[in-house]
Design a protein around this motif. Structure first.
Motif, PDB file in Angstrom:
ATOM      1  N   HIS A 113       0.827  -1.200   0.000  1.00  0.00           N
ATOM      2  CA  HIS A 113       0.000   0.000   0.000  1.00  0.00           C
ATOM      3  C   HIS A 113       0.869   1.261   0.000  1.00  0.00           C
ATOM      4  CE1 HIS A 113      -2.319   3.234   2.014  1.00  0.00           C
ATOM      5  NE2 HIS A 113      -3.221   2.853   1.132  1.00  0.00           N
ATOM      6  N   ASP A 114       1.867   1.301   0.867  1.00  0.00           N
ATOM      7  CA  ASP A 114       2.741   2.463   0.941  1.00  0.00           C
ATOM      8  C   ASP A 114       3.499   2.664  -0.368  1.00  0.00           C
ATOM      9  OD1 ASP A 114       1.821   2.792   3.502  1.00  0.00           O
ATOM     10  OD2 ASP A 114       3.691   2.154   4.467  1.00  0.00           O
ATOM     11  N   PHE A 115       3.990   1.574  -0.942  1.00  0.00           N
ATOM     12  CA  PHE A 115       4.675   1.657  -2.231  1.00  0.00           C
ATOM     13  C   PHE A 115       3.762   2.265  -3.288  1.00  0.00           C
ATOM     14  CE2 PHE A 115       4.726  -0.776  -6.292  1.00  0.00           C
ATOM     15  CZ  PHE A 115       5.753  -0.080  -6.905  1.00  0.00           C
ATOM     16  N   GLU A 116       2.571   1.727  -3.391  1.00  0.00           N
ATOM     17  CA  GLU A 116       1.619   2.199  -4.402  1.00  0.00           C
ATOM     18  C   GLU A 116       1.275   3.675  -4.195  1.00  0.00           C
ATOM     19  OE1 GLU A 116      -2.568   0.757  -4.358  1.00  0.00           O
ATOM     20  OE2 GLU A 116      -2.005  -0.051  -6.318  1.00  0.00           O
ATOM     21  N   LEU A 117       0.976   4.047  -2.982  1.00  0.00           N
ATOM     22  CA  LEU A 117       0.576   5.417  -2.678  1.00  0.00           C
ATOM     23  C   LEU A 117       1.725   6.404  -2.918  1.00  0.00           C
ATOM     24  CD1 LEU A 117      -1.809   7.073  -1.543  1.00  0.00           C
ATOM     25  CD2 LEU A 117      -0.802   6.763   0.708  1.00  0.00           C
ATOM     26  N   LEU A 118       2.897   6.093  -2.396  1.00  0.00           N
ATOM     27  CA  LEU A 118       4.036   6.994  -2.558  1.00  0.00           C
ATOM     28  C   LEU A 118       4.427   7.147  -4.023  1.00  0.00           C
ATOM     29  CD1 LEU A 118       6.222   5.865   0.465  1.00  0.00           C
ATOM     30  CD2 LEU A 118       5.288   8.153   0.108  1.00  0.00           C
ATOM     31  N   ALA A 119       4.479   6.045  -4.739  1.00  0.00           N
ATOM     32  CA  ALA A 119       4.870   6.115  -6.144  1.00  0.00           C
ATOM     33  C   ALA A 119       3.850   6.898  -6.968  1.00  0.00           C
ATOM     34  CB  ALA A 119       5.053   4.706  -6.714  1.00  0.00           C
ATOM     35  N   GLN A 120       2.565   6.610  -6.785  1.00  0.00           N
ATOM     36  CA  GLN A 120       1.532   7.330  -7.536  1.00  0.00           C
ATOM     37  C   GLN A 120       1.578   8.823  -7.250  1.00  0.00           C
ATOM     38  OE1 GLN A 120      -2.167   5.502  -6.413  1.00  0.00           O
ATOM     39  NE2 GLN A 120      -2.140   4.091  -8.137  1.00  0.00           N
ATOM     40  N   GLN A 121       1.619   9.180  -5.992  1.00  0.00           N
ATOM     41  CA  GLN A 121       1.611  10.597  -5.648  1.00  0.00           C
ATOM     42  C   GLN A 121       2.909  11.282  -6.064  1.00  0.00           C
ATOM     43  OE1 GLN A 121       0.467  11.104  -1.550  1.00  0.00           O
ATOM     44  NE2 GLN A 121      -1.638  10.515  -1.963  1.00  0.00           N
ATOM     45  N   GLY A 122       4.022  10.609  -5.891  1.00  0.00           N
ATOM     46  CA  GLY A 122       5.301  11.190  -6.285  1.00  0.00           C
ATOM     47  C   GLY A 122       5.366  11.468  -7.773  1.00  0.00           C
ATOM     48  N   TRP A 123       4.930  10.486  -8.598  1.00  0.00           N
ATOM     49  CA  TRP A 123       4.941  10.699 -10.050  1.00  0.00           C
ATOM     50  C   TRP A 123       3.929  11.751 -10.463  1.00  0.00           C
ATOM     51  CZ3 TRP A 123       8.971   9.791 -12.630  1.00  0.00           C
ATOM     52  CH2 TRP A 123       9.766   8.667 -12.404  1.00  0.00           C
ATOM     53  N   SER A 124       2.780  11.753  -9.842  1.00  0.00           N
ATOM     54  CA  SER A 124       1.750  12.748 -10.173  1.00  0.00           C
ATOM     55  C   SER A 124       2.234  14.155  -9.873  1.00  0.00           C
ATOM     56  CB  SER A 124       0.471  12.434  -9.389  1.00  0.00           C
ATOM     57  OG  SER A 124      -0.492  13.433  -9.597  1.00  0.00           O
ATOM     58  N   HIS A 125       2.788  14.360  -8.690  1.00  0.00           N
ATOM     59  CA  HIS A 125       3.300  15.681  -8.320  1.00  0.00           C
ATOM     60  C   HIS A 125       4.495  16.084  -9.189  1.00  0.00           C
ATOM     61  CE1 HIS A 125       0.633  16.405  -5.001  1.00  0.00           C
ATOM     62  NE2 HIS A 125       1.015  15.311  -4.363  1.00  0.00           N
ATOM     63  N   SER A 126       5.349  15.123  -9.517  1.00  0.00           N
ATOM     64  CA  SER A 126       6.493  15.421 -10.374  1.00  0.00           C
ATOM     65  C   SER A 126       6.037  15.859 -11.759  1.00  0.00           C
ATOM     66  CB  SER A 126       7.414  14.198 -10.496  1.00  0.00           C
ATOM     67  OG  SER A 126       7.969  13.877  -9.247  1.00  0.00           O
TER      68      SER A 126
END
Length: 126
Positions: A22-35
């Motif tokens: 869950h943490d992997f999915e959430l961090l990666a999605q939000q990180g790429w989206s914000h980037s």
């Protein structure tokens, strides 16, 4: 994975693995989206927004790397729990040693490590 839908119902080792996923999915999605949003703002957004995005871009990219780090721990956690709970003797055909080796290979530090660390270079180019 399907078990993420019931992750709040899981206990013990299964809960820990589900949390890593869950943490992997959430961090990666939000990180790429914000980037992605940051790159768009730097290319043609308002100056104040671009300034804010530039100052926070490192945090967004760190989220992607943090997510990958969480993913790299999954294999180790699965292997440790599998062995502690009785391995093939306990799980039989429902989770074989070969399947566990496959999980360990995919979710390992070597497989999940993001290299090189280019966030500084990305910011310098924009």
């Amino acid at each position: 994975p399907a078990f993420l839908a019931i992750r709040h119902e899981l206990t013990g080792p299964a809960a820990r693995v589900a949390t890593l996923f869950h943490d992997f999915e959430l961090l990666a999605q939000q990180g790429w989206s914000h980037s992605s949003q940051t790159i768009g703002s730097l290319r043609g957004g308002e100056a104040a927004v671009a300034s804010f995005e530039r100052s926070n871009a490192g945090l967004y990219i760190d989220s992607v790397y943090d997510g990958a780090f969480d993913a790299s721990l999954i294999g180790e956690r699965v292997l440790h729990s599998y062995e502690r709970l009785g391995a093939g003797r306990a799980f039989g055909a429902s989770l074989t040693p070969a399947q566990v080796r496959s999980i360990v290979a995919v979710y390992s530090p070597k497989a999940c490590r993001l290299v090189p660390h280019l966030w500084r270079e990305l910011l310098a180019q924009t």
